[in-house]
Design a protein around this motif. Structure first.
Motif, PDB file in Angstrom:
ATOM      1  N   LEU A   1      -1.688  14.887 -11.316  1.00 31.06           N
ATOM      2  CA  LEU A   1      -2.682  13.933 -10.835  1.00 31.06           C
ATOM      3  C   LEU A   1      -2.548  12.585 -11.535  1.00 31.06           C
ATOM      4  N   ASN A   2      -2.273  12.623 -12.828  1.00 30.07           N
ATOM      5  CA  ASN A   2      -2.078  11.368 -13.559  1.00 30.07           C
ATOM      6  C   ASN A   2      -0.883  10.591 -13.011  1.00 30.07           C
ATOM      7  N   LEU A   3       0.174  11.310 -12.661  1.00 30.88           N
ATOM      8  CA  LEU A   3       1.360  10.664 -12.079  1.00 30.88           C
ATOM      9  C   LEU A   3       1.062  10.130 -10.681  1.00 30.88           C
ATOM     10  N   TYR A   4       0.303  10.897  -9.910  1.00 25.29           N
ATOM     11  CA  TYR A   4      -0.081  10.477  -8.563  1.00 25.29           C
ATOM     12  C   TYR A   4      -0.910   9.196  -8.619  1.00 25.29           C
ATOM     13  N   LYS A   5      -1.890   9.158  -9.516  1.00 26.04           N
ATOM     14  CA  LYS A   5      -2.740   7.973  -9.644  1.00 26.04           C
ATOM     15  C   LYS A   5      -1.931   6.757 -10.073  1.00 26.04           C
ATOM     16  N   ARG A   6      -0.959   6.981 -10.926  1.00 28.60           N
ATOM     17  CA  ARG A   6      -0.122   5.890 -11.411  1.00 28.60           C
ATOM     18  C   ARG A   6       0.637   5.214 -10.270  1.00 28.60           C
ATOM     19  N   ASN A   7       0.858   5.954  -9.207  1.00 31.16           N
ATOM     20  CA  ASN A   7       1.624   5.437  -8.070  1.00 31.16           C
ATOM     21  C   ASN A   7       0.755   4.992  -6.901  1.00 31.16           C
ATOM     22  N   TRP A   8      -0.568   4.993  -7.067  1.00 30.69           N
ATOM     23  CA  TRP A   8      -1.436   4.505  -6.004  1.00 30.69           C
ATOM     24  C   TRP A   8      -1.184   3.032  -5.746  1.00 30.69           C
ATOM     25  N   GLY A   9      -1.123   2.681  -4.477  1.00 28.91           N
ATOM     26  CA  GLY A   9      -0.977   1.281  -4.114  1.00 28.91           C
ATOM     27  C   GLY A   9      -1.338   1.090  -2.646  1.00 28.91           C
ATOM     28  N   PRO A  10      -1.864  -0.081  -2.291  1.00 26.59           N
ATOM     29  CA  PRO A  10      -2.190  -0.353  -0.886  1.00 26.59           C
ATOM     30  C   PRO A  10      -0.943  -0.762  -0.112  1.00 26.59           C
ATOM     31  N   TYR A  11      -0.977  -0.574   1.178  1.00 27.73           N
ATOM     32  CA  TYR A  11       0.059  -1.161   2.029  1.00 27.73           C
ATOM     33  C   TYR A  11      -0.066  -2.681   1.954  1.00 27.73           C
ATOM     34  N   ASP A  12       1.021  -3.372   2.223  1.00 27.56           N
ATOM     35  CA  ASP A  12       1.059  -4.836   2.071  1.00 27.56           C
ATOM     36  C   ASP A  12       0.070  -5.560   2.988  1.00 27.56           C
ATOM     37  N   ASP A  13      -0.294  -4.937   4.109  1.00 28.83           N
ATOM     38  CA  ASP A  13      -1.137  -5.617   5.096  1.00 28.83           C
ATOM     39  C   ASP A  13      -2.634  -5.371   4.894  1.00 28.83           C
ATOM     40  N   VAL A  14      -3.002  -4.574   3.901  1.00 27.34           N
ATOM     41  CA  VAL A  14      -4.386  -4.114   3.777  1.00 27.34           C
ATOM     42  C   VAL A  14      -5.351  -5.226   3.350  1.00 27.34           C
ATOM     43  N   ILE A  15      -5.102  -5.856   2.225  1.00 29.16           N
ATOM     44  CA  ILE A  15      -6.069  -6.805   1.670  1.00 29.16           C
ATOM     45  C   ILE A  15      -6.274  -8.003   2.588  1.00 29.16           C
ATOM     46  N   THR A  16      -5.199  -8.523   3.142  1.00 33.21           N
ATOM     47  CA  THR A  16      -5.329  -9.661   4.067  1.00 33.21           C
ATOM     48  C   THR A  16      -6.179  -9.292   5.271  1.00 33.21           C
ATOM     49  N   CYS A  17      -5.963  -8.102   5.815  1.00 34.05           N
ATOM     50  CA  CYS A  17      -6.737  -7.644   6.967  1.00 34.05           C
ATOM     51  C   CYS A  17      -8.213  -7.517   6.621  1.00 34.05           C
ATOM     52  N   LEU A  18      -8.524  -6.887   5.507  1.00 27.63           N
ATOM     53  CA  LEU A  18      -9.923  -6.702   5.114  1.00 27.63           C
ATOM     54  C   LEU A  18     -10.601  -8.041   4.857  1.00 27.63           C
ATOM     55  N   GLU A  19      -9.892  -8.963   4.227  1.00 24.44           N
ATOM     56  CA  GLU A  19     -10.457 -10.294   3.971  1.00 24.44           C
ATOM     57  C   GLU A  19     -10.769 -11.008   5.283  1.00 24.44           C
TER      58      GLU A  19
ATOM     59  N   VAL B   1      -3.012   1.564  20.317  1.00 25.50           N
ATOM     60  CA  VAL B   1      -2.109   1.823  19.198  1.00 25.50           C
ATOM     61  C   VAL B   1      -1.684   0.500  18.568  1.00 25.50           C
ATOM     62  N   ILE B   2      -1.740   0.457  17.238  1.00 26.18           N
ATOM     63  CA  ILE B   2      -1.180  -0.665  16.489  1.00 26.18           C
ATOM     64  C   ILE B   2      -0.180  -0.101  15.493  1.00 26.18           C
ATOM     65  N   HIS B   3       0.748  -0.920  15.049  1.00 31.83           N
ATOM     66  CA  HIS B   3       1.789  -0.453  14.140  1.00 31.83           C
ATOM     67  C   HIS B   3       1.663  -1.047  12.742  1.00 31.83           C
ATOM     68  N   ASN B   4       0.757  -1.967  12.576  1.00 33.59           N
ATOM     69  CA  ASN B   4       0.391  -2.477  11.250  1.00 33.59           C
ATOM     70  C   ASN B   4      -0.976  -3.135  11.390  1.00 33.59           C
ATOM     71  N   LEU B   5      -1.631  -3.390  10.266  1.00 37.10           N
ATOM     72  CA  LEU B   5      -2.987  -3.919  10.307  1.00 37.10           C
ATOM     73  C   LEU B   5      -3.035  -5.397  10.685  1.00 37.10           C
ATOM     74  N   GLU B   6      -1.892  -6.052  10.710  1.00 41.11           N
ATOM     75  CA  GLU B   6      -1.860  -7.440  11.176  1.00 41.11           C
ATOM     76  C   GLU B   6      -2.227  -7.528  12.653  1.00 41.11           C
ATOM     77  N   GLU B   7      -2.047  -6.439  13.376  1.00 40.88           N
ATOM     78  CA  GLU B   7      -2.369  -6.415  14.821  1.00 40.88           C
ATOM     79  C   GLU B   7      -3.839  -6.141  15.091  1.00 40.88           C
TER      80      GLU B   7
END
Length: 223
Positions: free
Chosen positions: A90-108, A211-217
């Motif tokens: 679990l510690n290793l899994y958490k260390r590798n958590w990361g958002p997809y590149d399109d996430v923060i821009t979309c939410l903003e 259907v969308i293929h990334n959150l930019e859509e």
């Protein structure tokens, strides 16, 4: 209101799990009879198998973790040793958590446009909230609903409908975006929501679902 799934939609769960499995094998592979490639496949299958047992309430969240380790290392493994090994993973899994590149821009963009945002996720509430905090995106969401608190899991229509009721929004005016066709898009549509399938893996479409293929859509669709 716009609801999101987490794993595979906002969090790159597949990559985090894969990298954690590689690091875990480096630490404990000498105790196993599998190659690194075999371990990765076995771990992935055990993850699916036992998480489903948690979702169907056959096992507690803790027990499904233990059973993954016991299936991997042998059922002579005590609960304490199984818990210790899973904690290492679990510690290793958490260390590798990361958002997809399109996430923060979309939410903003969605927040700037005045949309209310929420989460509907299968899993344990505490861990799913921890993921959002780790990704630095929890403040975007007005409400977070998980199967552990609602009592049923996706694609059961009840989890979608209860989430909308608790959020005080109309089901038929609410969107749900997730990476799994049956569980997320079709499940939410069956509940009365507007389901959108975020298919990041290929160009496949579906005649009954947007259907969308990334959150930019996403933003152009909602506008």
């Amino acid at each position: 209101m716009i609801f999101f799934d987490i794993d595979g939609t906002l969090l790159d769960h597949e990559e985090a799990e894969k990298m954690a499995a590689i690091d875990f094998y480096k630490a404990f592979g000498q105790e196993l009879e599998y190659s690194e490639a075999e371990f990765g496949e076995i771990w992935y299958n055990l993850s699916i198998k036992y998480f489903e047992k948690f979702l169907t309430k056959e096992l507690s969240f803790q027990d499904q973790r233990r059973m993954r380790m016991k299936d991997m290392f042998g059922h002579q493994l005590s609960n304490e040793h199984a818990d210790s090994k899973f904690k290492s993973y679990l510690n290793l899994y958490k260390r590798n958590w990361g958002p997809y590149d399109d996430v923060i821009t979309c939410l903003e963009q969605l927040k700037q446009l005045g949309h209310r945002l929420g989460i509907i996720s299968n899993g344990d509430y505490k861990q799913q909230l921890e993921k959002l905090v780790s990704l630095g995106i929890h403040n975007f969401f007005d409400c977070i609903f998980t199967s552990s608190e609602i009592g049923v899991s996706k694609p059961n229509l009840i989890i979608f409908q209860k989430a909308c009721k608790e959020a005080n929004v109309q089901v038929h005016k609410s969107y749900y975006i997730g990476d799994r066709l049956e569980t997320d898009a079709l499940g939410s549509k069956e509940a009365g929501m507007i389901g959108i399938w975020l298919n990041r893996k290929n160009n496949a479409t579906h005649q009954d679902i947007k259907v969308i293929h990334n959150l930019e859509e996403l933003v152009p669709i909602l506008n």
